[in-house]
Scaffold this motif. Structure first.
Motif, short mmCIF file in Angstrom:
data_model
loop_
_atom_site.label_atom_id
_atom_site.label_comp_id
_atom_site.label_asym_id
_atom_site.label_seq_id
_atom_site.Cartn_x
_atom_site.Cartn_y
_atom_site.Cartn_z
N PRO A 1 -29.60 -49.66 104.96
CA PRO A 1 -28.16 -49.75 105.20
C PRO A 1 -27.91 -50.00 106.68
CG PRO A 1 -28.81 -47.48 104.80
CD PRO A 1 -30.00 -48.33 104.54
N ASP A 2 -27.06 -50.93 107.01
CA ASP A 2 -26.70 -51.13 108.41
C ASP A 2 -25.23 -50.77 108.60
OD1 ASP A 2 -25.32 -53.21 107.35
OD2 ASP A 2 -26.68 -54.77 108.08
N LEU A 3 -24.79 -50.92 109.83
CA LEU A 3 -23.41 -50.51 110.10
C LEU A 3 -22.41 -51.35 109.31
CD1 LEU A 3 -23.29 -49.64 113.87
CD2 LEU A 3 -22.89 -48.14 111.95
N ASP A 4 -22.84 -52.55 108.93
CA ASP A 4 -21.94 -53.36 108.10
C ASP A 4 -21.58 -52.63 106.82
OD1 ASP A 4 -21.27 -55.98 109.19
OD2 ASP A 4 -23.43 -56.26 109.32
N ASP A 5 -22.62 -52.06 106.18
CA ASP A 5 -22.36 -51.32 104.95
C ASP A 5 -21.40 -50.17 105.21
OD1 ASP A 5 -24.22 -52.87 103.47
OD2 ASP A 5 -25.84 -51.74 104.41
N VAL A 6 -21.67 -49.45 106.32
CA VAL A 6 -20.83 -48.31 106.67
C VAL A 6 -19.39 -48.78 106.89
CG1 VAL A 6 -20.48 -46.48 108.35
CG2 VAL A 6 -22.80 -47.24 107.80
N PHE A 7 -19.30 -49.85 107.65
CA PHE A 7 -17.99 -50.35 108.04
C PHE A 7 -17.18 -50.75 106.81
CE2 PHE A 7 -15.28 -53.76 109.73
CZ PHE A 7 -14.68 -53.06 110.75
N PHE A 8 -17.83 -51.53 105.93
CA PHE A 8 -17.08 -51.99 104.76
C PHE A 8 -16.76 -50.84 103.82
CE2 PHE A 8 -19.06 -56.14 105.92
CZ PHE A 8 -17.86 -56.72 106.29
N ALA A 9 -17.68 -49.89 103.73
CA ALA A 9 -17.42 -48.74 102.86
C ALA A 9 -16.26 -47.91 103.40
CB ALA A 9 -18.68 -47.89 102.73
N LEU A 10 -16.24 -47.74 104.73
CA LEU A 10 -15.23 -46.85 105.31
C LEU A 10 -13.87 -47.52 105.45
CD1 LEU A 10 -17.34 -45.15 108.09
CD2 LEU A 10 -16.45 -44.09 106.01
N THR A 11 -13.86 -48.82 105.64
CA THR A 11 -12.58 -49.48 105.87
C THR A 11 -12.10 -50.25 104.65
OG1 THR A 11 -13.57 -51.48 106.75
CG2 THR A 11 -13.10 -49.74 108.32
N SER A 12 -12.77 -50.08 103.53
CA SER A 12 -12.37 -50.86 102.36
C SER A 12 -10.98 -50.51 101.90
CB SER A 12 -13.36 -50.64 101.23
OG SER A 12 -13.40 -49.27 100.90
N GLY A 13 -10.58 -49.23 102.15
CA GLY A 13 -9.24 -48.81 101.71
C GLY A 13 -8.15 -49.63 102.35
N SER A 14 -8.48 -50.27 103.47
CA SER A 14 -7.42 -51.00 104.17
C SER A 14 -7.14 -52.36 103.54
CB SER A 14 -7.82 -51.19 105.63
OG SER A 14 -8.91 -52.06 105.70
N SER A 15 -7.97 -52.73 102.53
CA SER A 15 -7.77 -54.05 101.96
C SER A 15 -6.40 -54.16 101.31
CB SER A 15 -8.86 -54.34 100.93
OG SER A 15 -8.80 -53.38 99.90
N SER A 16 -5.86 -53.01 100.86
CA SER A 16 -4.52 -53.06 100.28
C SER A 16 -3.47 -53.36 101.35
CB SER A 16 -4.20 -51.72 99.60
OG SER A 16 -4.26 -50.68 100.55
N ALA A 17 -3.81 -53.06 102.61
CA ALA A 17 -2.84 -53.29 103.69
C ALA A 17 -2.94 -54.71 104.22
CB ALA A 17 -3.08 -52.30 104.82
N GLN A 18 -4.00 -55.43 103.82
CA GLN A 18 -4.21 -56.76 104.37
C GLN A 18 -3.06 -57.75 104.11
OE1 GLN A 18 -7.45 -58.00 106.05
NE2 GLN A 18 -7.03 -55.92 106.58
N PRO A 19 -2.56 -57.83 102.85
CA PRO A 19 -1.52 -58.81 102.62
C PRO A 19 -0.30 -58.58 103.52
CG PRO A 19 -2.31 -57.91 100.54
CD PRO A 19 -2.92 -57.11 101.64
N LYS A 20 -0.03 -57.28 103.79
CA LYS A 20 1.10 -56.97 104.64
C LYS A 20 0.94 -57.62 106.01
CE LYS A 20 2.30 -52.54 104.08
NZ LYS A 20 2.26 -51.15 104.56
N GLU A 21 -0.30 -57.56 106.49
CA GLU A 21 -0.55 -58.12 107.81
C GLU A 21 -0.45 -59.64 107.80
OE1 GLU A 21 -3.15 -57.12 111.62
OE2 GLU A 21 -3.94 -56.52 109.70
N ALA A 22 -0.87 -60.21 106.67
CA ALA A 22 -0.85 -61.66 106.58
C ALA A 22 0.56 -62.22 106.66
CB ALA A 22 -1.52 -62.11 105.28
N VAL A 23 1.53 -61.42 106.19
CA VAL A 23 2.92 -61.87 106.19
C VAL A 23 3.45 -61.98 107.62
CG1 VAL A 23 5.26 -61.24 105.51
CG2 VAL A 23 3.37 -60.90 103.92
N ARG A 24 2.97 -61.08 108.47
CA ARG A 24 3.46 -60.98 109.81
C ARG A 24 3.38 -62.26 110.61
NH1 ARG A 24 1.66 -57.47 114.16
NH2 ARG A 24 -0.29 -57.30 113.06
#
Lengths: 332, 263
Positions: free
Chosen positions: A309-332
């Motif tokens: 496991p590298d930090l990529d795995d950690v990063f995606f696992a820990l920040t995956s919850g933010s994917s629901s917030a992504q569309p909001k940012e795209a609108v901006r």
């Protein structure tokens, strides 16, 4: 008053470990958008700390607050032992900041930029010339010293930026995404520069969106996501949070694939790609066990890869919850 | 180092930086000089005869109108030059170097003081350049005493300082250079509707208050009086009051804008 009631001291007989940067409940919002939602940090002097996060996570805001550029809405922070809200000038005297966008004066030459810094640090004329010549030499900018800084390449600007930061001999340096936009060579140069700073005993507060950079440079890493610290620890500690180490076997012969799948326990099969994944920590013992099993069954895999496991795995696992917030940012 | 010594040292460092910019990139200042010089030449050589005939009741020749015109053009030069200050402050604030200055243990106001002192010096240089052109086309101020010359110089400095602080404030609230040059437009527009070209009583009655109750008219009338010996009257005090009020207003406005968290 019992000592345990004093929040700044640790319980027991030890003195609190000297923190270069300490924050409790740091908060900042712009309008109704919360950028930092209660950040606690304790960064020991002489260490490298990386604040890791995707774009818009609040990394730059954290640097801006701790370097006294903007004020926080809530929480307490001490930098170099001084409160950032009540004695910002004492904080400023101890820190150096290199921002995401190069903080050099493009209209004047590299050398003039250095001498400007020397003047603002109230060095004598001779001392200013000495320090500036020394740093220009150290950062390989002697040839470009007489040219306007706006004509510099990205890597040169960043080097000049750091050289200017070092004129004041700061004990704590903030580096906000120091390698963003640099080509691979300049990026490795920058890593070398940062390691040199650390060997001089400087505390480095680094923000980055590159996991390998944090892995490479930092003693401790905090993953910032949606204004909160999602996880904090050494790179190894973070990696341990995430299962995912495995050995991957790829076959071209379906018969060999099937017999391997039955010879090994606990495998994840991918019948289409003819690959098997066996959970493993990548140790020599576990590898030998797998290879022995394959040998005794007379099976040869076309390819064997060990995935830790590298930090990529950690990063995606820990920040995956933010994917629901992504569309909001795209609108901006 | 005492805080005053710190302020002086850091401000002079910042001033050196601004003068270096101005010396290396003089086109902005020189472009701003074009407007007053063009208007001076236009009103003297193209409209000169008609203007002096109208003002002097028919008797005055063109050299009288040159004398009338130059003090106003000098004040307009100051107004035009300070637009450059608004633009360079706005440009500067978008540069990363200002963020660096804000995180350094330097005198907080030195960035702005450097800009202001630099701009006042540029204003005076511009006034001298336009003044030389005025002399070349026949302007003379030989009747003025040394004291009046010193007072005229003081007025030019004070007026430059006042307009510069206002221009710096305009620059600080502008997101970019274009917005700054738009916001600073009154600094070149106000002298056009003052007594630069014609006296107050030559204007329509409804317009006279507009020309009268603004900083340029009393400053121009005072300068005209000092250089040519015409009646100053209450304009002297009015000019000084305008200058002080604008300086104080611009100073506090700029300070508040600069101390706000950067964008």
């Amino acid at each position: 008053m019992p000592s345990s009631d004093i929040p700044t001291s640790r319980p027991g007989n030890g003195r609190p470990s000297p923190a270069a940067i300490a924050t409790v409940g740091l908060r900042k919002s712009y309008g109704d958008k919360t950028v930092l939602d209660g950040i606690d940090l304790h960064i020991p002097a002489g260490s490298v700390f990386a604040l890791l996060g995707p774009n818009g996570a609040g990394k730059t805001t954290a640097v801006k607050i701790l370097s006294t550029l903007i004020t926080a809405d809530g929480g307490q922070s001490q930098v170099a032992g001084h409160d950032i809200a009540t004695s910002p000038d004492k904080v400023r005297a101890a820190i150096g900041v290199t921002g995401q966008f190069s903080a050099v004066d493009g209209l004047i030459t590299g050398e003039e930029n250095m001498l400007l810094m020397a003047d603002l640090h109230h060095l004598s004329k001779r001392e200013g010339r000495r320090v500036s010549a020394e740093l220009l030499e150290r950062f390989d900018l002697v040839d470009a010293a007489g040219k306007p800084a706006q004509s510099y390449s990205g890597g040169m600007k960043r080097r000049l930026d750091i050289a200017m930061t070092l004129v004041g001999n700061p004990r704590i340096i903030f580096l906000d995404e120091p390698t963003t936009g640099l080509d691979p060579r300049s990026r490795h140069n920058m890593w070398g520069i940062i390691r040199e700073l650390v060997s001089d005993g400087v505390t480095v507060f680094l923000t980055t969106q590159y996991l390998d950079e944090a892995d490479e440079l930092a003693d401790r890493i905090a993953v910032l996501d949606n204004g909160k610290i999602a996880a904090e620890g050494t790179a190894d500690e973070l990696k341990r949070l995430i299962p995912g180490g495995h050995v991957r076997l790829r076959f071209s012969d379906p018969a060999a694939y099937r017999s391997a799948a039955s010879a090994l326990h606990d495998v994840a099969r991918d019948d289409e790609a003819l690959t098997l994944q066996i959970p493993s920590d990548g140790s020599q013992r576990e590898l030998r066990f797998i290879l022995d099993r394959l040998d005794s069954a007379g099976i040869e895999a076309d390819e064997l890869t060990v995935h830790t496991p590298d930090l990529d795995d950690v990063f995606f696992a820990l920040t995956s919850g933010s994917s629901s917030a992504q569309p909001k940012e795209a609108v901006r | 180092m005492s805080s005053l010594a710190l302020a002086v040292r850091d401000s002079s460092t910042m001033l050196r930086r601004n003068l270096l910019h101005a010396r290396r990139y003089p086109s902005l200042t020189l472009n701003l000089l074009l407007t007053p010089i063009m208007l001076l030449l236009l009103f003297v050589y193209i409209f000169g005869d008609a203007m002096s005939a109208g003002i002097g009741g028919g008797g005055a020749d063109r050299s009288d109108y040159v004398a009338y015109l130059v003090p106003g053009v000098l004040m307009m030069t100051i107004g035009g030059t300070t637009i450059g200050s608004a633009v360079s402050v706005a440009t500067d604030m978008n540069e990363g170097i200002i963020a660096r200055f804000r995180t350094m243990a330097i005198h907080r106001g030195s960035v702005l003081i450097g800009h202001v002192v630099g701009c006042v010096l540029q204003c005076l240089l511009s006034v001298i350049l336009v003044g030389v052109i005025a002399l070349a086309i026949g302007f003379r101020s030989t009747d003025a005493t040394v004291l009046e010359w010193i007072a005229a110089f003081g007025l030019l400095v004070l007026f430059s300082l006042a307009l510069t602080w206002i221009a710096v404030g305009m620059g600080l609230i502008s997101p970019n250079a274009e917005a700054a040059s738009n916001n600073a437009l009154p600094l070149i527009f106000l002298p056009l509707i003052s007594t630069t070209f014609v006296p107050l009583d030559a204007m329509p009655g409804w317009f006279q208050p507009i020309a009268e109750y603004q900083p340029f008219t009393p400053a121009i009338e005072t300068l005209r009086g000092l250089l040519l010996g015409t009646e100053i009257g209450h304009n002297g005090w009015l000019a000084v009051a305008w200058c002080l009020a604008l300086t104080v207003l611009g100073y506090f406005w700029s300070k508040a804008s600069f101390n706000r968290d950067p964008r």
